[in-house]
Motif scaffolding. Structure first.
Motif, mmCIF file in Angstrom:
data_model
loop_
_atom_site.group_PDB
_atom_site.id
_atom_site.type_symbol
_atom_site.label_atom_id
_atom_site.label_comp_id
_atom_site.label_asym_id
_atom_site.label_seq_id
_atom_site.Cartn_x
_atom_site.Cartn_y
_atom_site.Cartn_z
ATOM 1 N N GLN A 46 8.920 18.667 -11.061
ATOM 2 C CA GLN A 46 7.619 19.237 -11.383
ATOM 3 C C GLN A 46 7.030 18.581 -12.619
ATOM 4 N N ARG A 47 7.871 18.354 -13.632
ATOM 5 C CA ARG A 47 7.364 17.702 -14.847
ATOM 6 C C ARG A 47 6.846 16.311 -14.514
ATOM 7 N N ALA A 48 7.570 15.593 -13.652
ATOM 8 C CA ALA A 48 7.132 14.248 -13.282
ATOM 9 C C ALA A 48 5.791 14.307 -12.552
ATOM 10 N N ALA A 49 5.607 15.319 -11.711
ATOM 11 C CA ALA A 49 4.354 15.441 -10.968
ATOM 12 C C ALA A 49 3.180 15.739 -11.896
ATOM 13 N N HIS A 50 3.451 16.380 -13.038
ATOM 14 C CA HIS A 50 2.387 16.720 -13.965
ATOM 15 C C HIS A 50 2.227 15.691 -15.082
ATOM 16 N N ASP A 51 3.015 14.638 -15.073
ATOM 17 C CA ASP A 51 2.911 13.585 -16.082
ATOM 18 C C ASP A 51 1.662 12.763 -15.775
ATOM 19 N N PRO A 52 0.683 12.770 -16.682
ATOM 20 C CA PRO A 52 -0.581 12.076 -16.404
ATOM 21 C C PRO A 52 -0.409 10.591 -16.102
ATOM 22 N N GLN A 53 0.490 9.914 -16.800
ATOM 23 C CA GLN A 53 0.671 8.483 -16.571
ATOM 24 C C GLN A 53 1.255 8.224 -15.182
ATOM 25 N N LYS A 54 2.240 9.032 -14.791
ATOM 26 C CA LYS A 54 2.825 8.857 -13.451
ATOM 27 C C LYS A 54 1.806 9.199 -12.371
ATOM 28 N N ARG A 55 1.004 10.220 -12.633
ATOM 29 C CA ARG A 55 -0.047 10.603 -11.687
ATOM 30 C C ARG A 55 -1.028 9.445 -11.515
ATOM 31 N N ASP A 57 -0.512 6.181 -12.243
ATOM 32 C CA ASP A 57 0.146 5.023 -11.631
ATOM 33 C C ASP A 57 0.270 5.188 -10.116
ATOM 34 N N ALA A 58 0.645 6.394 -9.685
ATOM 35 C CA ALA A 58 0.776 6.651 -8.247
ATOM 36 C C ALA A 58 -0.582 6.527 -7.555
ATOM 37 N N MET A 59 -1.603 7.073 -8.192
ATOM 38 C CA MET A 59 -2.949 6.998 -7.609
ATOM 39 C C MET A 59 -3.426 5.556 -7.546
ATOM 40 N N ALA A 60 -3.168 4.779 -8.601
ATOM 41 C CA ALA A 60 -3.588 3.376 -8.631
ATOM 42 C C ALA A 60 -2.918 2.600 -7.512
ATOM 43 N N LYS A 61 -1.648 2.890 -7.275
ATOM 44 C CA LYS A 61 -0.915 2.193 -6.212
ATOM 45 C C LYS A 61 -1.411 2.615 -4.826
ATOM 46 N N GLU A 62 -1.554 3.933 -4.626
ATOM 47 C CA GLU A 62 -1.981 4.444 -3.318
ATOM 48 C C GLU A 62 -3.381 3.981 -2.935
ATOM 49 N N LEU A 63 -4.274 3.948 -3.929
ATOM 50 C CA LEU A 63 -5.681 3.638 -3.638
ATOM 51 C C LEU A 63 -6.049 2.199 -3.964
ATOM 52 N N ALA A 74 -8.281 7.086 -15.807
ATOM 53 C CA ALA A 74 -7.445 7.588 -16.903
ATOM 54 C C ALA A 74 -8.281 8.415 -17.874
ATOM 55 N N ARG A 75 -9.470 7.924 -18.201
ATOM 56 C CA ARG A 75 -10.353 8.668 -19.113
ATOM 57 C C ARG A 75 -10.809 9.986 -18.480
ATOM 58 N N ILE A 76 -11.107 9.951 -17.186
ATOM 59 C CA ILE A 76 -11.540 11.159 -16.474
ATOM 60 C C ILE A 76 -10.426 12.206 -16.501
ATOM 61 N N GLN A 121 -11.717 4.791 -0.854
ATOM 62 C CA GLN A 121 -10.719 5.269 -1.818
ATOM 63 C C GLN A 121 -10.839 6.773 -2.022
ATOM 64 N N TYR A 122 -12.053 7.259 -2.124
ATOM 65 C CA TYR A 122 -12.240 8.693 -2.338
ATOM 66 C C TYR A 122 -11.758 9.477 -1.113
ATOM 67 N N ALA A 123 -12.018 8.952 0.079
ATOM 68 C CA ALA A 123 -11.543 9.617 1.299
ATOM 69 C C ALA A 123 -10.012 9.681 1.308
ATOM 70 N N GLN A 124 -9.360 8.585 0.900
ATOM 71 C CA GLN A 124 -7.894 8.574 0.817
ATOM 72 C C GLN A 124 -7.406 9.584 -0.230
ATOM 73 N N PHE A 125 -8.087 9.611 -1.371
ATOM 74 C CA PHE A 125 -7.745 10.547 -2.437
ATOM 75 C C PHE A 125 -7.848 11.984 -1.932
ATOM 76 N N GLU A 126 -8.923 12.294 -1.254
ATOM 77 C CA GLU A 126 -9.155 13.637 -0.729
ATOM 78 C C GLU A 126 -8.116 14.002 0.337
ATOM 79 N N ALA A 127 -7.778 13.047 1.192
ATOM 80 C CA ALA A 127 -6.764 13.296 2.225
ATOM 81 C C ALA A 127 -5.408 13.601 1.584
ATOM 82 N N LYS A 128 -5.070 12.859 0.549
ATOM 83 C CA LYS A 128 -3.804 13.082 -0.161
ATOM 84 C C LYS A 128 -3.797 14.461 -0.821
#
Length: 157
Positions: A46-55, A57-63, A74-76, A121-128
């Motif tokens: 759970q802590r890893a899922a809430h880590d902003p940097q990991k979040r 990095d995962a989003m950057a890779k997925e999208l 990152a700023r958002i 990218q936004y559609a992928q983000f929303e689907a995830k």
């Protein structure tokens, strides 16, 4: 006589139980240890899922975000986190007001993300996101957060 024998047998049983932990107690202790280990692993996840940097990095890779997009996202996320923390620090608003303000922050974040990400990218983000919400619902016994089946704080047991 029978009464004395029964009392004596009961006394011996209690003495034996106190002197040597039973196998059942050992088994329960082992189960508790395994549950503790599982709980620690779960909290770690759970802590890893809430880590902003990991979040991020995962989003950057997925999208497949560009470095520019990654910086903007990152700023958002940082701004959103600050707003949510400020909201948690406030005292006074009732639960429904708090939820409405949190929802407003999420909507603002979504709008900003929509401006940064491409439509694909936004559609992928929303689907995830929808997939995560579905998984959360499954973990909660099929009940969606905030739905009519949810118990109020006073009825927890």
């Amino acid at each position: 006589m029978k009464k004395h024998l029964l009392s004596f047998a009961l006394f011996l049983g209690l003495v034996a139980a106190a002197a040597e932990p039973s196998l059942a107690a050992r088994a329960i202790s082992g189960q508790e240890q395994r549950q503790d280990d599982h709980d620690k692993d779960h909290r770690k996840g759970q802590r890893a899922a809430h880590d902003p940097q990991k979040r991020l990095d995962a989003m950057a890779k997925e999208l497949d975000l560009s470095s520019k997009q990654k910086d903007k996202v990152a700023r958002i996320f940082q701004e959103q986190q600050q707003q949510i923390q400020a909201l948690r620090g406030q005292s006074g608003p009732d639960r429904s007001q708090h939820k409405a303000q949190a929802q407003s922050i999420r909507q603002s974040t979504d709008k900003k993300l929509k401006d940064v990400l491409s439509k694909k990218q936004y559609a992928q983000f929303e689907a995830k996101r929808q997939e995560r919400m579905r998984q959360m619902g499954n973990r909660q016994g099929g009940k969606q957060r905030g739905g009519p089946e949810r118990r109020d704080a006073g009825s927890r047991g």
